[in-house]
Motif scaffolding. Structure first.
Motif, PDB file in Angstrom:
ATOM      1  N   PHE A 197      18.775 -42.332   8.912  1.00 25.10           N
ATOM      2  CA  PHE A 197      18.897 -41.344   7.838  1.00 25.10           C
ATOM      3  C   PHE A 197      17.778 -41.481   6.814  1.00 25.10           C
ATOM      4  CE2 PHE A 197      23.683 -41.695   8.670  1.00 25.10           C
ATOM      5  CZ  PHE A 197      23.675 -40.585   9.490  1.00 25.10           C
ATOM      6  N   ALA A 198      17.361 -40.322   6.279  1.00 26.43           N
ATOM      7  CA  ALA A 198      16.319 -40.310   5.248  1.00 26.43           C
ATOM      8  C   ALA A 198      16.910 -40.370   3.842  1.00 26.43           C
ATOM      9  CB  ALA A 198      15.464 -39.048   5.384  1.00 26.43           C
ATOM     10  N   CYS A 199      18.070 -39.753   3.633  1.00 26.16           N
ATOM     11  CA  CYS A 199      18.584 -39.548   2.261  1.00 26.16           C
ATOM     12  C   CYS A 199      20.081 -39.849   2.152  1.00 26.16           C
ATOM     13  CB  CYS A 199      18.362 -38.101   1.834  1.00 26.16           C
ATOM     14  SG  CYS A 199      16.678 -37.525   2.007  1.00 26.16           S
ATOM     15  N   ALA A 200      20.588 -40.767   2.956  1.00 25.24           N
ATOM     16  CA  ALA A 200      22.046 -40.985   2.964  1.00 25.24           C
ATOM     17  C   ALA A 200      22.562 -41.483   1.620  1.00 25.24           C
ATOM     18  CB  ALA A 200      22.416 -41.960   4.077  1.00 25.24           C
ATOM     19  N   ASP A 201      21.660 -42.020   0.782  1.00 26.52           N
ATOM     20  CA  ASP A 201      22.088 -42.511  -0.531  1.00 26.52           C
ATOM     21  C   ASP A 201      22.249 -41.375  -1.538  1.00 26.52           C
ATOM     22  OD1 ASP A 201      19.310 -42.189  -0.243  1.00 26.52           O
ATOM     23  OD2 ASP A 201      18.935 -43.333  -2.062  1.00 26.52           O
ATOM     24  N   ASP A 202      21.863 -40.173  -1.157  1.00 32.15           N
ATOM     25  CA  ASP A 202      22.014 -39.009  -2.040  1.00 32.15           C
ATOM     26  C   ASP A 202      23.172 -38.153  -1.518  1.00 32.15           C
ATOM     27  OD1 ASP A 202      21.885 -36.664  -3.443  1.00 32.15           O
ATOM     28  OD2 ASP A 202      19.734 -36.343  -3.141  1.00 32.15           O
ATOM     29  N   LEU A 203      24.295 -38.262  -2.220  1.00 35.24           N
ATOM     30  CA  LEU A 203      25.522 -37.623  -1.724  1.00 35.24           C
ATOM     31  C   LEU A 203      25.443 -36.103  -1.745  1.00 35.24           C
ATOM     32  CD1 LEU A 203      28.222 -39.982  -3.287  1.00 35.24           C
ATOM     33  CD2 LEU A 203      26.760 -40.288  -1.297  1.00 35.24           C
ATOM     34  N   ASN A 204      24.511 -35.570  -2.533  1.00 36.07           N
ATOM     35  CA  ASN A 204      24.393 -34.112  -2.630  1.00 36.07           C
ATOM     36  C   ASN A 204      23.350 -33.529  -1.690  1.00 36.07           C
ATOM     37  OD1 ASN A 204      26.283 -33.982  -4.765  1.00 36.07           O
ATOM     38  ND2 ASN A 204      24.702 -34.784  -6.126  1.00 36.07           N
ATOM     39  N   CYS A 205      22.679 -34.388  -0.946  1.00 34.18           N
ATOM     40  CA  CYS A 205      21.605 -33.904  -0.085  1.00 34.18           C
ATOM     41  C   CYS A 205      22.191 -33.402   1.240  1.00 34.18           C
ATOM     42  CB  CYS A 205      20.610 -35.039   0.161  1.00 34.18           C
ATOM     43  SG  CYS A 205      19.279 -34.541   1.239  1.00 34.18           S
ATOM     44  N   SER A 243      23.594 -48.689   5.291  1.00 31.76           N
ATOM     45  CA  SER A 243      24.641 -49.006   4.293  1.00 31.76           C
ATOM     46  C   SER A 243      25.185 -47.748   3.621  1.00 31.76           C
ATOM     47  CB  SER A 243      24.086 -49.940   3.215  1.00 31.76           C
ATOM     48  OG  SER A 243      23.700 -51.166   3.773  1.00 31.76           O
ATOM     49  N   ALA A 244      24.279 -46.868   3.193  1.00 34.70           N
ATOM     50  CA  ALA A 244      24.739 -45.654   2.501  1.00 34.70           C
ATOM     51  C   ALA A 244      25.584 -44.797   3.448  1.00 34.70           C
ATOM     52  CB  ALA A 244      23.541 -44.862   1.982  1.00 34.70           C
ATOM     53  N   GLY A 245      25.213 -44.765   4.717  1.00 34.31           N
ATOM     54  CA  GLY A 245      26.002 -44.028   5.708  1.00 34.31           C
ATOM     55  C   GLY A 245      27.393 -44.624   5.855  1.00 34.31           C
ATOM     56  N   ILE A 246      27.470 -45.949   5.828  1.00 36.10           N
ATOM     57  CA  ILE A 246      28.768 -46.630   5.960  1.00 36.10           C
ATOM     58  C   ILE A 246      29.674 -46.240   4.793  1.00 36.10           C
ATOM     59  CG2 ILE A 246      29.896 -48.904   5.916  1.00 36.10           C
ATOM     60  CD1 ILE A 246      27.315 -49.938   7.421  1.00 36.10           C
ATOM     61  N   PHE A 247      29.103 -46.222   3.574  1.00 35.16           N
ATOM     62  CA  PHE A 247      29.901 -45.882   2.397  1.00 35.16           C
ATOM     63  C   PHE A 247      30.243 -44.401   2.331  1.00 35.16           C
ATOM     64  CE2 PHE A 247      28.384 -49.861   0.350  1.00 35.16           C
ATOM     65  CZ  PHE A 247      29.608 -50.320  -0.111  1.00 35.16           C
ATOM     66  N   ALA A 248      29.244 -43.564   2.557  1.00 35.70           N
ATOM     67  CA  ALA A 248      29.388 -42.163   2.131  1.00 35.70           C
ATOM     68  C   ALA A 248      29.534 -41.161   3.268  1.00 35.70           C
ATOM     69  CB  ALA A 248      28.181 -41.782   1.273  1.00 35.70           C
ATOM     70  N   TRP A 249      29.217 -41.543   4.507  1.00 44.21           N
ATOM     71  CA  TRP A 249      29.199 -40.561   5.585  1.00 44.21           C
ATOM     72  C   TRP A 249      29.999 -41.083   6.778  1.00 44.21           C
ATOM     73  CZ3 TRP A 249      26.971 -36.149   3.855  1.00 44.21           C
ATOM     74  CH2 TRP A 249      26.110 -36.252   2.763  1.00 44.21           C
ATOM     75  N   PRO A 250      31.342 -41.069   6.655  1.00 44.76           N
ATOM     76  CA  PRO A 250      32.168 -41.632   7.738  1.00 44.76           C
ATOM     77  C   PRO A 250      31.922 -40.961   9.094  1.00 44.76           C
ATOM     78  CG  PRO A 250      33.536 -40.669   5.980  1.00 44.76           C
ATOM     79  CD  PRO A 250      32.138 -40.665   5.487  1.00 44.76           C
ATOM     80  N   ALA A 251      31.488 -39.699   9.072  1.00 38.41           N
ATOM     81  CA  ALA A 251      31.239 -39.011  10.348  1.00 38.41           C
ATOM     82  C   ALA A 251      30.062 -39.631  11.095  1.00 38.41           C
ATOM     83  CB  ALA A 251      30.955 -37.531  10.092  1.00 38.41           C
ATOM     84  N   SER A 252      29.334 -40.542  10.427  1.00 43.15           N
ATOM     85  CA  SER A 252      28.164 -41.149  11.072  1.00 43.15           C
ATOM     86  C   SER A 252      28.453 -42.543  11.636  1.00 43.15           C
ATOM     87  CB  SER A 252      27.020 -41.267  10.052  1.00 43.15           C
ATOM     88  OG  SER A 252      27.306 -42.299   9.110  1.00 43.15           O
ATOM     89  N   HIS A 253      29.699 -43.001  11.523  1.00 49.65           N
ATOM     90  CA  HIS A 253      29.935 -44.415  11.867  1.00 49.65           C
ATOM     91  C   HIS A 253      29.716 -44.714  13.358  1.00 49.65           C
ATOM     92  CE1 HIS A 253      32.400 -45.309   7.976  1.00 49.65           C
ATOM     93  NE2 HIS A 253      31.137 -45.028   7.746  1.00 49.65           N
ATOM     94  N   GLY A 311      22.340 -53.104   6.114  1.00 54.72           N
ATOM     95  CA  GLY A 311      21.339 -54.048   5.628  1.00 54.72           C
ATOM     96  C   GLY A 311      21.729 -54.456   4.225  1.00 54.72           C
ATOM     97  N   ILE A 312      21.313 -53.661   3.254  1.00 53.47           N
ATOM     98  CA  ILE A 312      21.416 -54.050   1.841  1.00 53.47           C
ATOM     99  C   ILE A 312      22.846 -54.423   1.422  1.00 53.47           C
ATOM    100  CG2 ILE A 312      21.734 -51.704   0.841  1.00 53.47           C
ATOM    101  CD1 ILE A 312      19.160 -54.162  -0.489  1.00 53.47           C
ATOM    102  N   MET A 313      23.864 -53.711   1.936  1.00 49.69           N
ATOM    103  CA  MET A 313      25.237 -53.989   1.494  1.00 49.69           C
ATOM    104  C   MET A 313      25.736 -55.346   1.988  1.00 49.69           C
ATOM    105  SD  MET A 313      27.653 -51.458   3.815  1.00 49.69           S
ATOM    106  CE  MET A 313      29.168 -51.965   3.014  1.00 49.69           C
ATOM    107  N   LEU A 314      25.180 -55.791   3.090  1.00 47.50           N
ATOM    108  CA  LEU A 314      25.527 -57.109   3.619  1.00 47.50           C
ATOM    109  C   LEU A 314      25.247 -58.188   2.573  1.00 47.50           C
ATOM    110  CD1 LEU A 314      26.386 -58.155   6.437  1.00 47.50           C
ATOM    111  CD2 LEU A 314      23.989 -58.119   7.080  1.00 47.50           C
ATOM    112  N   TYR A 315      24.209 -57.938   1.788  1.00 46.50           N
ATOM    113  CA  TYR A 315      23.775 -58.927   0.796  1.00 46.50           C
ATOM    114  C   TYR A 315      24.427 -58.675  -0.568  1.00 46.50           C
ATOM    115  CZ  TYR A 315      20.735 -59.249   4.734  1.00 46.50           C
ATOM    116  OH  TYR A 315      20.295 -59.354   6.028  1.00 46.50           O
ATOM    117  N   PRO A 373      23.481 -49.619  -2.154  1.00 46.72           N
ATOM    118  CA  PRO A 373      22.418 -48.730  -1.669  1.00 46.72           C
ATOM    119  C   PRO A 373      22.224 -47.509  -2.572  1.00 46.72           C
ATOM    120  CG  PRO A 373      24.432 -48.372  -0.409  1.00 46.72           C
ATOM    121  CD  PRO A 373      24.737 -49.457  -1.404  1.00 46.72           C
ATOM    122  N   PHE A 374      23.090 -47.353  -3.580  1.00 45.31           N
ATOM    123  CA  PHE A 374      23.037 -46.157  -4.440  1.00 45.31           C
ATOM    124  C   PHE A 374      22.430 -46.523  -5.792  1.00 45.31           C
ATOM    125  CE2 PHE A 374      26.922 -45.836  -1.809  1.00 45.31           C
ATOM    126  CZ  PHE A 374      26.511 -44.770  -0.998  1.00 45.31           C
TER     127      PHE A 374
END
Ligand SMILES: Cc1ncc(COP(=O)(O)O)c(C=O)c1O
Length: 358
Positions: A167-175, A201-211, A218-222, A226-227
């Motif tokens: 994903f390019a913009c998964a951290d932007d919920l409005n994109c 990470s952003a996909g895991i949080f915000a885009w359940p259809a992508s699981h 990556g980042i959330m593991l630490y 991601p937002f």
């Protein structure tokens, strides 16, 4: 009695493996039906890939960027599948990758040609990467079927072929792009067998259809968000890294004294300053402005003057002076890395990765 002498550098980092396990639990809670590829690129985002991998024995697979990162993990006895996300490989390295049980992300035709032309002692597990909108690596949707067929026909490729996109913009919920990417990926890969992976990470949080079958945190593991505008703690994550450095000196300076290179901070009145043993040579961002928060003995103190290679200066309360040697915390559970990233206008991923030297 012999005195114990602390060896090492001034600035150090602590890695909290309990926090790492807590964050894994959060990933499993958010994506309960997916397996996990733990992203350990850039020395596990500065946290130490070997240490992190050794703690993640329950994780199904690991992701790295470079061949050398994968070999380092194998040499350390890590046995899980390791996926080379963006590795250049020669024919010799490809053979070695196969022997080492590595998997390879295929994003370009040169890789298919190399697979066709290199004799391997067993078929290699590959991931076909489809470029659904990130436009960095991958086959465009109209190229994907030909690439998939070529890999299908290649005897050196293990079947079924795994499938992925990024994903390019998964951290932007409005994109709207992320929904489009998910849709395009599903459309292009419809009917193909093989495991699928889309979510960072952003996909895991915000885009359940992508699981899908595999998530790639990556980042959330630490324990890092991601937002932008949110801390890991606000997302029920725990920071894994604590960066600290000792108080080296306490100075009382007269009104009008200027601090550090370039004299960018001037004391409006007589002031007490503390000098802390960390600087840009340790990964602390040089662009940190006056006022950047530093945690010192239960309180936040402001950075003043320019960051040097191995020192920073902070303004102290003369009525509450910590002893020399007290460890200041630059970020960690006491002071979110996201807060420091915001104050220093640094990308939080970069801040974490830059501490690789510690
Ligand atoms: C292909 C791929 N997948 C997953 C990730 C993990 O992303 P994040 O750290 O945002 O979770 C990365 C990181 O850059 C990546 O390149």
């Amino acid at each position: 009695m012999a005195q114990e002498i602390k060896v090492g550098r001034n600035a150090t980092k602590e890695i909290d493996l309990n926090a790492l396990h807590h964050n894994v639990k959060q990933i499993k809670r958010l994506a309960p039906h997916s397996k996990i590829i733990a992203m350990l690129k850039a020395d596990a985002y500065g946290h130490g890939a070997v240490k992190v991998a050794q703690a993640l024995t329950e994780i199904a697979a690991l992701g790295v960027a470079h061949f050398e990162e994968a070999l380092t993990l194998r040499r350390a006895g890590i046995t899980q599948p390791i996926i080379l996300m963006s590795s250049y490989l020669t024919a010799e390295q490809l053979q070695r990758a196969c022997e080492e049980n590595l998997q390879w992300v295929i994003h370009s035709t040169w890789q298919i040609h190399l697979l066709q032309q290199t004799s391997l002692n067993k078929p290699l597990h590959v991931w076909l990467k489809i470029d659904t909108g990130m436009h960095r690596l991958g086959f465009l949707p109209q190229e994907a079927a030909a690439a998939w067929q070529a890999l299908q026909a290649c005897e050196h490729v293990q079947k079924p072929i795994s499938l992925m996109t990024h994903f390019a913009c998964a951290d932007d919920l409005n994109c709207p792009l992320t929904s489009q990417q998910i849709h395009l990926f599903n459309q292009v890969t419809a009917g193909w067998p093989g495991a699928r992976s889309l979510a960072n990470s952003a996909g895991i949080f915000a885009w359940p259809a992508s699981h899908a079958d595999w998530v790639r945190p990556g980042i959330m593991l630490y324990g890092i968000s991601p937002f932008s505008g949110k801390t890991g703690a606000e997302l029920q994550l725990k920071p894994v890294m604590r960066v600290k450095a000792p108080l080296l000196a306490i100075r009382t300076l007269p009104a009008g004294a200027c601090i550090g290179y370039g004299s960018t901070y001037r004391c409006a009145e007589a002031s007490t300053m503390g000098v802390i043993g960390i600087g840009y040579g340790d990964g602390y961002p040089r662009r940190a402005p006056n006022g950047t928060p530093v945690y010192l003995e239960g309180r936040i103190v402001p950075l003043v003057g320019r960051v040097s290679m191995d020192m920073i200066t902070v303004k102290l309360d003369p009525c509450a002076l910590p002893p020399i040697g007290t460890e200041a915390i630059l970020w960690g559970p006491e002071l979110p890395i996201e807060t420091v990233a915001k104050a220093t206008r640094t990308f939080v991923y970069e801040l974490a990765c830059q501490t690789g030297i510690l």
